[in-house]
Design a protein around this motif. Structure first.
Motif, PDB file in Angstrom:
ATOM      1  N   GLY A   1     -17.211   1.206  56.351  1.00  0.00           N
ATOM      2  CA  GLY A   1     -16.503  -0.200  55.967  1.00  0.00           C
ATOM      3  C   GLY A   1     -15.854   0.117  54.628  1.00  0.00           C
ATOM      4  O   GLY A   1     -15.079  -0.959  54.308  1.00  0.00           O
ATOM      5  N   THR A   2     -15.734   1.105  53.925  1.00  0.00           N
ATOM      6  CA  THR A   2     -14.986   1.295  52.567  1.00  0.00           C
ATOM      7  C   THR A   2     -13.645   1.579  52.960  1.00  0.00           C
ATOM      8  O   THR A   2     -13.194   2.238  53.996  1.00  0.00           O
ATOM      9  N   VAL A   3     -12.550   0.889  52.305  1.00  0.00           N
ATOM     10  CA  VAL A   3     -11.342   0.803  52.410  1.00  0.00           C
ATOM     11  C   VAL A   3     -10.586   1.655  51.347  1.00  0.00           C
ATOM     12  O   VAL A   3     -10.914   1.521  50.046  1.00  0.00           O
ATOM     13  N   GLY A   4      -9.695   2.911  51.707  1.00  0.00           N
ATOM     14  CA  GLY A   4      -9.252   3.545  50.856  1.00  0.00           C
ATOM     15  C   GLY A   4      -7.767   3.665  50.927  1.00  0.00           C
ATOM     16  O   GLY A   4      -7.292   3.313  52.031  1.00  0.00           O
ATOM     17  N   MET A   5      -6.981   4.173  50.063  1.00  0.00           N
ATOM     18  CA  MET A   5      -5.512   4.351  50.116  1.00  0.00           C
ATOM     19  C   MET A   5      -5.227   5.762  50.675  1.00  0.00           C
ATOM     20  O   MET A   5      -5.839   6.792  50.065  1.00  0.00           O
ATOM     21  N   ALA A   6      -4.378   5.701  51.734  1.00  0.00           N
ATOM     22  CA  ALA A   6      -3.965   7.182  52.065  1.00  0.00           C
ATOM     23  C   ALA A   6      -3.107   7.732  51.456  1.00  0.00           C
ATOM     24  O   ALA A   6      -2.177   6.813  50.606  1.00  0.00           O
ATOM     25  N   ARG A   7      -2.876   9.215  51.155  1.00  0.00           N
ATOM     26  CA  ARG A   7      -1.948   9.688  50.336  1.00  0.00           C
ATOM     27  C   ARG A   7      -1.380  10.898  50.699  1.00  0.00           C
ATOM     28  O   ARG A   7      -2.110  11.533  51.496  1.00  0.00           O
ATOM     29  N   ALA A   8      -0.657  11.538  50.225  1.00  0.00           N
ATOM     30  CA  ALA A   8      -0.149  13.111  50.684  1.00  0.00           C
ATOM     31  C   ALA A   8      -1.006  14.023  49.682  1.00  0.00           C
ATOM     32  O   ALA A   8      -1.859  13.529  48.992  1.00  0.00           O
ATOM     33  N   GLN A   9      -0.426  15.276  49.621  1.00  0.00           N
ATOM     34  CA  GLN A   9      -1.200  16.294  48.797  1.00  0.00           C
ATOM     35  C   GLN A   9      -1.244  15.647  47.253  1.00  0.00           C
ATOM     36  O   GLN A   9      -2.242  16.020  46.471  1.00  0.00           O
ATOM     37  N   ASP A  10      -0.336  15.310  46.676  1.00  0.00           N
ATOM     38  CA  ASP A  10      -0.200  14.691  45.352  1.00  0.00           C
ATOM     39  C   ASP A  10      -1.145  13.387  45.318  1.00  0.00           C
ATOM     40  O   ASP A  10      -1.017  12.526  45.776  1.00  0.00           O
ATOM     41  N   PRO A  11      -2.085  13.563  44.464  1.00  0.00           N
ATOM     42  CA  PRO A  11      -3.164  12.288  43.942  1.00  0.00           C
ATOM     43  C   PRO A  11      -2.294  11.115  43.708  1.00  0.00           C
ATOM     44  O   PRO A  11      -2.905   9.976  44.114  1.00  0.00           O
ATOM     45  N   ASN A  12      -1.043  11.155  43.200  1.00  0.00           N
ATOM     46  CA  ASN A  12      -0.557   9.950  42.881  1.00  0.00           C
ATOM     47  C   ASN A  12       0.767   9.682  43.884  1.00  0.00           C
ATOM     48  O   ASN A  12       1.955   9.215  43.376  1.00  0.00           O
ATOM     49  N   SER A  13       0.285   9.766  45.111  1.00  0.00           N
ATOM     50  CA  SER A  13       1.459   9.562  46.197  1.00  0.00           C
ATOM     51  C   SER A  13       1.218   8.257  47.065  1.00  0.00           C
ATOM     52  O   SER A  13       1.682   8.064  48.083  1.00  0.00           O
ATOM     53  N   ALA A  14      -0.121   7.556  46.670  1.00  0.00           N
ATOM     54  CA  ALA A  14      -0.262   6.416  47.538  1.00  0.00           C
ATOM     55  C   ALA A  14       0.618   5.516  47.506  1.00  0.00           C
ATOM     56  O   ALA A  14       1.297   5.152  46.509  1.00  0.00           O
ATOM     57  N   ASN A  15       1.046   4.644  48.785  1.00  0.00           N
ATOM     58  CA  ASN A  15       1.983   3.617  48.672  1.00  0.00           C
ATOM     59  C   ASN A  15       1.670   2.418  49.455  1.00  0.00           C
ATOM     60  O   ASN A  15       1.399   1.254  48.748  1.00  0.00           O
ATOM     61  N   SER A  16       1.650   2.466  50.806  1.00  0.00           N
ATOM     62  CA  SER A  16       1.235   1.312  51.592  1.00  0.00           C
ATOM     63  C   SER A  16       0.317   1.640  52.633  1.00  0.00           C
ATOM     64  O   SER A  16      -0.288   0.586  52.904  1.00  0.00           O
ATOM     65  N   GLN A  17      -0.039   2.747  53.089  1.00  0.00           N
ATOM     66  CA  GLN A  17      -1.014   3.090  53.847  1.00  0.00           C
ATOM     67  C   GLN A  17      -2.294   3.014  53.485  1.00  0.00           C
ATOM     68  O   GLN A  17      -2.759   3.590  52.371  1.00  0.00           O
ATOM     69  N   PHE A  18      -3.315   2.697  54.337  1.00  0.00           N
ATOM     70  CA  PHE A  18      -4.819   2.398  53.979  1.00  0.00           C
ATOM     71  C   PHE A  18      -5.660   2.918  55.234  1.00  0.00           C
ATOM     72  O   PHE A  18      -4.929   2.766  56.442  1.00  0.00           O
ATOM     73  N   PHE A  19      -6.687   3.157  55.069  1.00  0.00           N
ATOM     74  CA  PHE A  19      -7.742   3.623  55.983  1.00  0.00           C
ATOM     75  C   PHE A  19      -8.915   2.808  55.785  1.00  0.00           C
ATOM     76  O   PHE A  19      -9.262   2.619  54.694  1.00  0.00           O
ATOM     77  N   ILE A  20      -9.626   2.457  57.091  1.00  0.00           N
ATOM     78  CA  ILE A  20     -11.071   1.858  56.784  1.00  0.00           C
ATOM     79  C   ILE A  20     -12.045   2.802  57.433  1.00  0.00           C
ATOM     80  O   ILE A  20     -11.764   3.162  58.529  1.00  0.00           O
ATOM     81  N   ASP A  21     -13.134   3.391  56.813  1.00  0.00           N
ATOM     82  CA  ASP A  21     -13.941   4.428  57.295  1.00  0.00           C
ATOM     83  C   ASP A  21     -14.860   3.603  58.519  1.00  0.00           C
ATOM     84  O   ASP A  21     -15.400   2.502  58.180  1.00  0.00           O
ATOM     85  N   LEU A  22     -15.026   4.489  59.425  1.00  0.00           N
ATOM     86  CA  LEU A  22     -15.829   4.024  60.391  1.00  0.00           C
ATOM     87  C   LEU A  22     -17.358   4.655  60.513  1.00  0.00           C
ATOM     88  O   LEU A  22     -18.299   4.123  61.030  1.00  0.00           O
TER      89      LEU A  22
END
Length: 198
Positions: free
Chosen positions: A127-148
């Motif tokens: 149920g935790t919601v996190g921001m998706a990103r690329a290799q660079d830790p400072n690359s989150a933008n709009s994508q997110f994920f919810i843990d199953l």
């Protein structure tokens, strides 16, 4: 590239982990709530997911989610990557519109700048919601994920932005992707509407 970076070994650890996962129990905190109406590829309603956004933990990321939701940018965006026993990912407003060409879904973001990481000591659990990103830790933008299911190997490496407080059954029902294709989903479910409730 905005996909979570996972090795085959990590994927093997998560496979099937949530088959009997109990619904997480998170209290509704002071932050705004994101309410997501989920639909299948044919447009049939599947139900509602409610996320409590943790404004005090990741203020810049939460502000981004609120801005995109309130502008309607998330409406019609597919769950492009869903791995059974791990997570459901969405939010690619650039390449993830259900009525468009979603072959690049997961590679884009929004027309807003990337965000600096806001890591915390909150653990990635069901149920935790996190921001998706690329290799660079400072690359989150709009994508997110919810843990199953619990995914503690992500702790301290991805920005936590919220917790699911309602709709566990709906989250679990989101169409799963092909494990051999890193969770890519054919004819994916999507976020029909996304609203913010203060």
């Amino acid at each position: 590239m905005r996909k979570l970076v996972l090795t085959p070994a990590l994927l093997a650890l998560t496979a099937g982990a949530a088959l009997a996962q109990a619904a997480p129990q998170h209290e509704d905190g002071p932050g705004p709530n994101m309410v997501i109406e989920v639909a299948d590829a044919e447009g049939n309603a599947k139900g509602t997911i409610t996320l409590d956004l943790l404004q005090e933990v990741a203020p810049n990321h939460v502000a981004r989610l609120v801005e995109l939701a309130q502008s309607g940018a998330y409406d019609g965006v597919v769950f492009h990557r869903v791995i059974d026993g791990f997570m459901a990912q969405t939010g690619d407003v650039q390449h993830g519109q259900k009525d468009g060409d979603t072959t690049l879904a997961g590679m884009g973001g929004s027309d807003l700048p990337d965000l600096d990481a806001e890591f915390s000591d909150i653990s990635f659990q069901a149920g935790t919601v996190g921001m998706a990103r690329a290799q660079d830790p400072n690359s989150a933008n709009s994508q997110f994920f919810i843990d199953l299911a619990p995914a503690t190997f992500l702790d301290g490496q991805y920005t936590v932005v919220g917790q699911l407080i309602d709709g566990w059954d709906v989250l679990q029902s989101i169409k799963k992707g092909d494990a051999g294709a890193n969770g890519a989903v054919e004819d994916p479910d999507y976020m029909a509407t996304v609203t913010i409730v203060e």
